[in-house]
Each structure stands twice: as C-alpha cells, then as structure tokens.
Design an enzyme around this catalytic site. Sequence first.
Site, PDB file in Angstrom:
ATOM      1  N   ARG A  69     109.625 -35.668  -4.751  1.00  0.00           N
ATOM      2  CA  ARG A  69     110.462 -36.754  -5.167  1.00  0.00           C
ATOM      3  C   ARG A  69     110.139 -37.336  -6.390  1.00  0.00           C
ATOM      4  O   ARG A  69     111.053 -37.977  -6.905  1.00  0.00           O
ATOM      5  CB  ARG A  69     110.159 -37.641  -4.129  1.00  0.00           C
ATOM      6  CG  ARG A  69     110.788 -37.190  -2.483  1.00  0.00           C
ATOM      7  CD  ARG A  69     110.603 -38.548  -1.703  1.00  0.00           C
ATOM      8  NE  ARG A  69     108.982 -38.582  -1.463  1.00  0.00           N
ATOM      9  CZ  ARG A  69     108.453 -39.697  -0.545  1.00  0.00           C
ATOM     10  NH1 ARG A  69     109.147 -40.340  -0.024  1.00  0.00           N
ATOM     11  NH2 ARG A  69     107.041 -39.511  -0.445  1.00  0.00           N
ATOM     12  N   LEU A 112     113.989 -33.939   0.457  1.00  0.00           N
ATOM     13  CA  LEU A 112     114.306 -32.762   1.392  1.00  0.00           C
ATOM     14  C   LEU A 112     115.491 -32.638   2.153  1.00  0.00           C
ATOM     15  O   LEU A 112     116.240 -31.709   2.472  1.00  0.00           O
ATOM     16  CB  LEU A 112     113.036 -32.641   2.247  1.00  0.00           C
ATOM     17  CG  LEU A 112     111.915 -32.523   1.978  1.00  0.00           C
ATOM     18  CD1 LEU A 112     110.629 -32.458   3.008  1.00  0.00           C
ATOM     19  CD2 LEU A 112     111.622 -31.343   1.004  1.00  0.00           C
ATOM     20  N   LYS A 176      99.235 -25.020   8.874  1.00  0.00           N
ATOM     21  CA  LYS A 176      98.808 -25.441  10.209  1.00  0.00           C
ATOM     22  C   LYS A 176      98.846 -27.035   9.935  1.00  0.00           C
ATOM     23  O   LYS A 176      98.563 -27.416   8.901  1.00  0.00           O
ATOM     24  CB  LYS A 176      97.566 -24.935  10.563  1.00  0.00           C
ATOM     25  CG  LYS A 176      96.434 -25.253   9.730  1.00  0.00           C
ATOM     26  CD  LYS A 176      95.487 -26.353  10.401  1.00  0.00           C
ATOM     27  CE  LYS A 176      94.155 -26.773   9.782  1.00  0.00           C
ATOM     28  NZ  LYS A 176      93.586 -28.025  10.236  1.00  0.00           N
ATOM     29  N   ASP A 205      96.309 -19.648   7.844  1.00  0.00           N
ATOM     30  CA  ASP A 205      95.110 -20.392   8.376  1.00  0.00           C
ATOM     31  C   ASP A 205      94.079 -19.953   7.345  1.00  0.00           C
ATOM     32  O   ASP A 205      93.482 -18.929   7.349  1.00  0.00           O
ATOM     33  CB  ASP A 205      94.656 -19.771   9.687  1.00  0.00           C
ATOM     34  CG  ASP A 205      93.492 -20.478  10.266  1.00  0.00           C
ATOM     35  OD1 ASP A 205      92.660 -21.160   9.616  1.00  0.00           O
ATOM     36  OD2 ASP A 205      93.159 -20.490  11.626  1.00  0.00           O
ATOM     37  N   HIS A 206      93.509 -20.968   6.511  1.00  0.00           N
ATOM     38  CA  HIS A 206      93.010 -20.354   5.419  1.00  0.00           C
ATOM     39  C   HIS A 206      91.577 -20.018   5.715  1.00  0.00           C
ATOM     40  O   HIS A 206      90.960 -19.302   4.996  1.00  0.00           O
ATOM     41  CB  HIS A 206      92.705 -21.764   4.351  1.00  0.00           C
ATOM     42  CG  HIS A 206      91.774 -22.765   4.858  1.00  0.00           C
ATOM     43  ND1 HIS A 206      92.423 -23.711   5.610  1.00  0.00           N
ATOM     44  CD2 HIS A 206      90.621 -23.172   4.908  1.00  0.00           C
ATOM     45  CE1 HIS A 206      91.203 -24.795   6.092  1.00  0.00           C
ATOM     46  NE2 HIS A 206      90.226 -24.273   5.530  1.00  0.00           N
ATOM     47  N   LYS A 210      88.641 -16.585   4.313  1.00  0.00           N
ATOM     48  CA  LYS A 210      87.192 -16.437   3.858  1.00  0.00           C
ATOM     49  C   LYS A 210      86.413 -15.177   4.127  1.00  0.00           C
ATOM     50  O   LYS A 210      86.735 -14.403   4.980  1.00  0.00           O
ATOM     51  CB  LYS A 210      86.378 -17.496   4.700  1.00  0.00           C
ATOM     52  CG  LYS A 210      87.018 -19.030   4.327  1.00  0.00           C
ATOM     53  CD  LYS A 210      86.238 -20.035   4.950  1.00  0.00           C
ATOM     54  CE  LYS A 210      86.504 -21.342   4.392  1.00  0.00           C
ATOM     55  NZ  LYS A 210      86.542 -21.586   3.349  1.00  0.00           N
ATOM     56  N   GLU A 244      81.428 -30.855  10.014  1.00  0.00           N
ATOM     57  CA  GLU A 244      81.593 -31.545   8.695  1.00  0.00           C
ATOM     58  C   GLU A 244      80.806 -32.881   8.662  1.00  0.00           C
ATOM     59  O   GLU A 244      80.366 -33.509   9.894  1.00  0.00           O
ATOM     60  CB  GLU A 244      83.003 -31.961   8.480  1.00  0.00           C
ATOM     61  CG  GLU A 244      84.021 -30.872   8.422  1.00  0.00           C
ATOM     62  CD  GLU A 244      85.558 -31.416   8.531  1.00  0.00           C
ATOM     63  OE1 GLU A 244      86.068 -31.470   7.302  1.00  0.00           O
ATOM     64  OE2 GLU A 244      86.109 -31.568   9.439  1.00  0.00           O
ATOM     65  N   ASP A 263      93.097 -30.023  15.497  1.00  0.00           N
ATOM     66  CA  ASP A 263      92.890 -29.930  14.108  1.00  0.00           C
ATOM     67  C   ASP A 263      92.306 -28.652  13.627  1.00  0.00           C
ATOM     68  O   ASP A 263      92.584 -28.042  12.791  1.00  0.00           O
ATOM     69  CB  ASP A 263      92.227 -31.170  13.349  1.00  0.00           C
ATOM     70  CG  ASP A 263      92.275 -31.150  11.786  1.00  0.00           C
ATOM     71  OD1 ASP A 263      93.486 -30.468  11.310  1.00  0.00           O
ATOM     72  OD2 ASP A 263      91.079 -31.469  11.009  1.00  0.00           O
ATOM     73  N   HIS A 268      91.484 -22.614  13.903  1.00  0.00           N
ATOM     74  CA  HIS A 268      90.045 -22.069  13.188  1.00  0.00           C
ATOM     75  C   HIS A 268      89.340 -21.334  14.305  1.00  0.00           C
ATOM     76  O   HIS A 268      88.951 -20.044  14.282  1.00  0.00           O
ATOM     77  CB  HIS A 268      89.476 -23.082  12.381  1.00  0.00           C
ATOM     78  CG  HIS A 268      90.382 -23.902  11.386  1.00  0.00           C
ATOM     79  ND1 HIS A 268      91.238 -22.936  10.557  1.00  0.00           N
ATOM     80  CD2 HIS A 268      90.124 -24.799  10.601  1.00  0.00           C
ATOM     81  CE1 HIS A 268      91.778 -23.741   9.771  1.00  0.00           C
ATOM     82  NE2 HIS A 268      90.988 -25.134   9.668  1.00  0.00           N
TER      83      HIS A 268
END
Length: 514
Positions: A69, A112, A176, A205-206, A210, A244, A263, A268
């Site tokens: 935007r 959008l 995701k 899915d990052h 890895k 985390e 999440d 994951h």
Amino acid sequence: MKEPVMPGAVPNPLRSVLDRRLPRIAGPSVLVLFGVTGDLARKKLLPAIYDLANRGLLPPGFGLVGFARRDWADQDFAQQAHEAVRKYARTPFREDVWRQLSEGVRFVQGELHDDEAFDNLARTVRELDADRGTGGNYAFYLSLPPKLFPTVVKQLRRSGLAESRGDSWRRVVIEKPFGHNLESAQELNAVVDDVFPPQSVFRIDHYLGKETVQNIMALRFANTLFEPIWNRSYVDHVQITMAEDIGVGGRAGYYDGIGAARDVIQNHLLQLLALVAMEEPLSFTADAIRAEKEKALSAVTLPEDLGLGTARGQYAAGWQGGASVVGYLEEEGIPADSITETYAAIKLGVNTRRWAGVPFYLRTGKRLGRRVTEVALVFQRAPHEMFSRVETEELGANSLVLRIQPDEGVTLRFGSKVPGASMEVRDVSMDFTYGESFTEASPEAYERLILDVLIGDPPLFPRQEEVELSWKILDPIEEYWAKNGRPEQYESGTWGPPSAHELMARDGRQWRRP
C-alpha cells in the site's frame, strides 16, 4: 570432471544444492512479493534473494516486484531493499551484484482488493519479460496473514497472472499458518486449488530448509551406524523441543488467539516428528519423501487422557538474561483475560511396527531458559549387570541429539570410564558441529526454499495432505483446552509450567535440559 552416474540412478535433490560441482541455478523468472513492507520480507526474504544473487544462483534474467500500500516509486522500494540487504544479508555486500539485481526491481502500489492495482502488476511483470528476458515465469510470494490469501489468489486469476502460457510457469508461495484448524485449512486449500494446480503450490515451512533438519535423512539413511537402532527395540522415547527466550514482542496482534501449539507444533514440530518416524523413502524425490511422511503422520496417536497427556502455560513476569521482563498478560496489545498459551507440550504415539510403545514428547514455548531447537532420541538404559550402583550412579541414558538451532550439529551422549584406579562410569559427549566440520557456509533456510521455488523442486514443501493430517492431530487437543480452564502460569526464564514436568514424571522420565 563430473562424477559417474550409475544407469537408472535417481538424482538426489538434497545433495546437488550443496555440491559446488553441481550448482542448481534458477532459470529466468520474476518473484512477486506481497507484504514486502513486513518484517519477514525485510529481515529474511530480501536478504535471502540478495544472497542467492551473490552466490551466483540467480540468472541475469531475474526480476523482483514488491506489492504494498505504500506510496513508493521503484527507486523507493529499491532503497528499502538495499538497506535491508546491507543490514541482514549473510554474504558480503558487493556493489556490482546489487546493481545488477536492482535493475530488475519494480514496485506496484495498491490495495489487495483493487482491480486496477493488479492490472498494473500484470503490466509490470510483462514489461520485465521484455526488459529482463524473464520468460513469463512468475512466482507469487504471499507474505501475508492467511485471511488475505483468498483475496490475492482470486485477483491473480482475474488479472490473468495465474494463467501460464506455453512453456512458462506460475507458482504461488504460501507462508504458514495454513489455516487455524482442519476446516479452515481445507477451505483455504479449496480456494488456492481452484486457481493453481497442486504442483504449483509451495507451502513454506522455513524449518524444513534448515541444514540439520535435512541432515536427519542423511544421518539415518546414509549411515549403517544409526538406522539399525532407530526403533522401539533400542529407543526409550523421543523429545522434540523448540524453546524461545523472547516474548511475543511486536507480534501480539498475530499471536494472541493463535498460541504456541498452532504457531509451532502443528507445522514445525510435527514435520520434525514425521522425518524422525518415517520409513526410508524409495528415493529422495518429493513424492517419495512426502509419501513416507504422510504414513508417519497418519500413524500418530493421541494420549487417552488429554488432561494428563498435554500441558499448556502462559509466561508470567520474571528475569530473562539478567533483565526484568513482564508477563504475557502485561504485554502491549494482549487482552488482560487472554487464555492463549505461550507454552505447549504434548505426548504422542506413532502406531507402527518401528515405534509402537515409544512416546514422542513435543514441547515449545516462549520466555524459556534459552533459545534452542533440538530432536533427542533417548535410548533405553543398559542393564549394568557388571557394574555396582555406585560405579554408574552418575550415568544417564544414552542419547542422540540433533541440534537444529542455534548451534547446528549432532551430539552423541554415552558412558565412559573416568580416568583412575576405580571403575567409575560417567556421561560424556561427542559433538559434530557444522561450523567446525565444513568450510562451506550453510545457506539460510529462506535461501534454500526460495531457490527451490524458482527451480520448481518441491521435496521440502509440505503438501495439503500433510497439513490436514497435522490439524487432525492438533484439533482435538485445542478443543479440549478451549473447554478446560486457563493456561498455567510459569515464570519467565524457567522451563515451563509444573504440569509439563508432571507430564514426564508420571512416565518416570524428565525433560532434557538443553
């Protein structure tokens, strides 16, 4: 000189990207990035695109289009991208690489739901076809909240951008979470499938990009050392942890109502479980790997009593890294009566011949003792018939730990005699660390995944069947939690609520202290 290839051999896509003699380079293409002003684009996606270019993995015929935007011109977006690259890229900044990349950078301003903006986007990518020779190949990266996916996908169809012509291709990349339960995931998939064929849909899915996650398959299937004991005859239980040490920070608007299980566990951790539990695939092609992962997820069983087999918590005020931090309910943007969990632990089974009777314990949380992601196979204890209790009192169970972050590598823990005259056995560790064993730098997860999208190589992307199987596992747990009170409070900087430790203690086990 190229290595000889055996007749009929199936190429291994997981190897070729790491083998400098066989580099995989993307063909001419345009990457259209929606949500380009967000943190993900700034900190991960734009730097990853530059790093790919810097490694020589993007062709001269590459274009990057940002859509947002903001009232930006092309040069404004290029400047923002330049700043993000200088700050977050992993490879050294080279002006000549940036100059060539920036020549293909464009920006389209609009909402959008704005037809005119998408018509302008269509004109922009066609101009890039002519200017950069991108061949009409477009990948659309939706770095947006899932509720906006249908709007974008329908606009891509209306504007003709989703329709490939001749030998060109169109692909859509979805971040995701893939819905918030099974029903919403199926609805989302129906919208996407109505516009793009399944082979053109890449669900990011990052974690699957890895290095250590990919190494699970190499560790298991490239060695005779581990696979013979990778089963119920030797493994006592498996722990999969993503901890985390940070709170929700600026993600309060996204996180509240989602929670730790949706999440992290749904995507994951269940993907990690599938890679650990699956059988050896017939090959390393996408279909063969996915087939085995789906079998493993189909075999997952829930605890009989969800109250005893799960735990959830919410971080309270405490100390983290020597600093006082507020609790979840005191975070800016979080309702004072929120019941969103910031910690989740579940006990699962995998009902196959390999894993029958072996519990898989999954846990994730915020504001825990330290940042770490790992998979630990904890083996059954030896009978120690030759040793007295005193000689082995400091000896724990053998374990094989795959460290996914932050120090990628593998640790093998076993017993060894303590030097001296007495027979005393104590735990020791053997460590393999990527940074010490290889001179090659591991590519960042998003580098690998973006390159795979542009090449059209899908092994690391879960397909809809995997997404739905994961929601079938998690939905009953979420429904149980919704009907049974509030999450238990735990002090920031600790390792979760008491109920999580009781979950393990009831089985005579305990969580590893990473």
